[in-house]
Scaffold this motif. Structure first.
Motif, PDB file in Angstrom:
ATOM      1  N   LYS A  53      -2.824   4.050  12.021  1.00  0.00           N
ATOM      2  CA  LYS A  53      -2.460   3.251  11.010  1.00  0.00           C
ATOM      3  C   LYS A  53      -1.984   2.265  10.277  1.00  0.00           C
ATOM      4  CE  LYS A  53      -5.335   7.597   9.942  1.00  0.00           C
ATOM      5  NZ  LYS A  53      -5.201   8.728   9.586  1.00  0.00           N
ATOM      6  N   SER A  54      -0.295   1.873  10.984  1.00  0.00           N
ATOM      7  CA  SER A  54      -0.075   1.026   9.949  1.00  0.00           C
ATOM      8  C   SER A  54       0.112  -0.491  10.025  1.00  0.00           C
ATOM      9  CB  SER A  54       1.397   1.279  10.256  1.00  0.00           C
ATOM     10  OG  SER A  54       1.659   0.981  12.165  1.00  0.00           O
ATOM     11  N   LEU A 114       8.903  -3.382   8.032  1.00  0.00           N
ATOM     12  CA  LEU A 114       9.179  -3.971   7.260  1.00  0.00           C
ATOM     13  C   LEU A 114       9.773  -5.681   6.587  1.00  0.00           C
ATOM     14  CD1 LEU A 114       7.606  -3.325   3.694  1.00  0.00           C
ATOM     15  CD2 LEU A 114       9.956  -2.801   3.030  1.00  0.00           C
ATOM     16  N   MET A 115      10.182  -6.163   7.251  1.00  0.00           N
ATOM     17  CA  MET A 115      10.785  -7.081   7.634  1.00  0.00           C
ATOM     18  C   MET A 115      10.512  -8.354   8.450  1.00  0.00           C
ATOM     19  SD  MET A 115      14.511  -8.036   8.475  1.00  0.00           S
ATOM     20  CE  MET A 115      14.192  -7.427   9.886  1.00  0.00           C
ATOM     21  N   VAL A 137       5.689  10.755   7.148  1.00  0.00           N
ATOM     22  CA  VAL A 137       7.419   9.824   7.927  1.00  0.00           C
ATOM     23  C   VAL A 137       6.569   9.021   7.046  1.00  0.00           C
ATOM     24  CG1 VAL A 137       8.614   8.648   9.565  1.00  0.00           C
ATOM     25  CG2 VAL A 137       7.901  11.209   9.938  1.00  0.00           C
ATOM     26  N   ARG A 138       5.784   8.040   7.083  1.00  0.00           N
ATOM     27  CA  ARG A 138       5.517   6.389   6.042  1.00  0.00           C
ATOM     28  C   ARG A 138       5.418   6.833   4.886  1.00  0.00           C
ATOM     29  NH1 ARG A 138       5.863   1.717   8.385  1.00  0.00           N
ATOM     30  NH2 ARG A 138       3.827   1.380   7.234  1.00  0.00           N
ATOM     31  N   TYR A 139       5.047   7.755   5.024  1.00  0.00           N
ATOM     32  CA  TYR A 139       4.674   8.096   3.110  1.00  0.00           C
ATOM     33  C   TYR A 139       6.631   7.936   2.632  1.00  0.00           C
ATOM     34  CZ  TYR A 139       3.579   9.299  -1.703  1.00  0.00           C
ATOM     35  OH  TYR A 139       3.711   9.190  -2.690  1.00  0.00           O
ATOM     36  N   GLU A 140       6.817   9.467   3.251  1.00  0.00           N
ATOM     37  CA  GLU A 140       8.009   9.674   2.513  1.00  0.00           C
ATOM     38  C   GLU A 140       9.462   8.289   2.855  1.00  0.00           C
ATOM     39  OE1 GLU A 140       9.804  11.687   1.356  1.00  0.00           O
ATOM     40  OE2 GLU A 140       7.580  13.111   1.154  1.00  0.00           O
ATOM     41  N   TYR A 161       2.187  -1.659   2.967  1.00  0.00           N
ATOM     42  CA  TYR A 161       1.336  -0.490   4.010  1.00  0.00           C
ATOM     43  C   TYR A 161       0.222  -0.365   4.077  1.00  0.00           C
ATOM     44  CZ  TYR A 161       6.432   1.316   3.300  1.00  0.00           C
ATOM     45  OH  TYR A 161       7.580   1.465   3.822  1.00  0.00           O
ATOM     46  N   PRO A 162      -0.448  -1.122   5.611  1.00  0.00           N
ATOM     47  CA  PRO A 162      -2.190  -1.289   5.461  1.00  0.00           C
ATOM     48  C   PRO A 162      -3.077   0.485   5.218  1.00  0.00           C
ATOM     49  CG  PRO A 162      -0.993  -2.294   7.093  1.00  0.00           C
ATOM     50  CD  PRO A 162       0.555  -1.679   6.545  1.00  0.00           C
ATOM     51  N   GLU A 163      -2.172   1.099   5.522  1.00  0.00           N
ATOM     52  CA  GLU A 163      -2.727   2.604   4.941  1.00  0.00           C
ATOM     53  C   GLU A 163      -3.373   2.976   3.816  1.00  0.00           C
ATOM     54  OE1 GLU A 163       0.960   3.913   7.429  1.00  0.00           O
ATOM     55  OE2 GLU A 163       0.627   2.263   5.963  1.00  0.00           O
ATOM     56  N   PHE A 164      -2.697   2.161   3.014  1.00  0.00           N
ATOM     57  CA  PHE A 164      -2.641   2.782   1.293  1.00  0.00           C
ATOM     58  C   PHE A 164      -3.192   1.779   1.506  1.00  0.00           C
ATOM     59  CE2 PHE A 164       2.863   3.488   0.298  1.00  0.00           C
ATOM     60  CZ  PHE A 164       2.119   4.617   1.091  1.00  0.00           C
ATOM     61  N   LEU A 165      -4.103   0.907   1.171  1.00  0.00           N
ATOM     62  CA  LEU A 165      -5.315  -0.394   1.283  1.00  0.00           C
ATOM     63  C   LEU A 165      -6.739   0.504   1.129  1.00  0.00           C
ATOM     64  CD1 LEU A 165      -4.516  -3.097   2.678  1.00  0.00           C
ATOM     65  CD2 LEU A 165      -3.277  -2.516   0.675  1.00  0.00           C
TER      66      LEU A 165
END
Length: 292
Positions: free
Chosen positions: A133-134, A100-101, A274-277, A237-241
């Motif tokens: 998917k990140s 994220l940084m 893992v990514r969502y949590e 978070y590209p996988e949310f887009l």
């Protein structure tokens, strides 16, 4: 004459100049007056004061395209974050903090799970699957079998790269395998506690020829989240887009809202648990921080 600062010690800056070598420089007083401090990674203009001794002065700092605070380095093209596939057990929460940084600073991140020879193929694919998917490139590497090493070398070519990761995951061993001339200190793993016994003590860029520079950073065990508003977090978070425009509410945080398509995609296995949590934890952490 132009070059790149590869090391800074006690007010002296060591500048790599193509075709010349390393020139020991002082920074002109004008930088102090402007409260500007040269950084490792800075592209600079310099004047040679003594050709034989390779001494000079930095006269200008070329505008930086980015700057990291930890480690203090400028003009980074990409980051390689290395975690062990087995021991030490990969802390994916820590990995996501580093990711994220870098994402916030628009620095591409290559995620490298090292020591792949210590883990079964199914477990490796599962580990890599969390990040497919990140938007990050995921590599599986082993300095024992050689898996992924040549691919990683190609990725590094012609770029300035920061290596990061916890102690004991084999960062220095990977770098030594890629570039023996870098001669990095290899951290030992204590069999007793399965943790890094030594960490990298120096921060400098290693010039590996053909405009290729790498920096190994001290091992980290924790990272604070970057300063941001909680509403900004989901944008990284590209996988949310691909799902966000179908949520019932404009500006959906994808946490507790009804008819959230990101939550739906998560429940259907389209988004890594893992990514969502980790996302939910980071959201609450930022929210709590803003209250105080």
């Amino acid at each position: 004459m132009q070059g790149k600062i590869i090391r800074g010690i006690a007010g002296f800056y060591y500048v790599n100049v193509s075709g010349v070598g390393t020139v020991e420089c002082k920074a002109k007083g004008i930088f102090r007056n402007q409260n500007v401090k040269p950084l490792v990674g800075d592209n600079v203009c310099l004047e040679i004061l003594d050709e034989e001794k390779q001494l000079g002065n930095i006269t200008e700092i070329v505008e930086r395209k980015n700057r990291l605070v930890r480690p203090a380095v400028a003009n980074v093209d990409q980051a390689v974050v290395i975690f062990a596939a087995s021991f030490p057990k990969p802390n994916l929460n820590l990995l996501d903090r580093f990711w994220l940084m870098m994402e916030m600073q628009e620095i591409p991140t290559i995620i490298c799970f090292n020591k792949a020879d210590d883990q079964g193929r199914e477990e490796l694919e599962d580990l890599a699957g969390h990040y497919k998917k990140s938007g990050s490139r995921v590599l599986l590497t082993s300095t024992v079998s050689g898996e992924g090493i040549e691919e990683l070398k190609r990725i590094l070519s012609g770029k300035t790269t920061v290596f990061a990761g916890p102690s004991g995951v084999g960062k220095s061993t990977v770098m030594n395998t890629l570039f023996p001339e870098a001669n990095m200190e290899i951290g030992e793993i204590s069999d007793k506690i399965k943790r890094g016994k030594h960490t990298t003590r120096h921060t400098e860029l290693f010039y590996l020829g053909q405009d290729t520079y790498v920096m190994d950073t001290p091992g980290f065990t924790s990272l604070s989240l970057p300063e941001m508003e909680k509403e900004q977090l989901k944008e990284y978070y590209p996988e949310f887009l691909k799902y966000r425009d179908d949520c019932r509410f404009l500006g959906c945080a994808h946490i507790s809202e009804p008819d959230c398509q990101v939550k739906q995609a998560f429940s259907e296995g389209m988004i890594s648990p893992v990514r969502y949590e980790n996302y939910k934890q980071f959201y609450e952490e930022i929210n709590a921080r803003k209250k105080y």
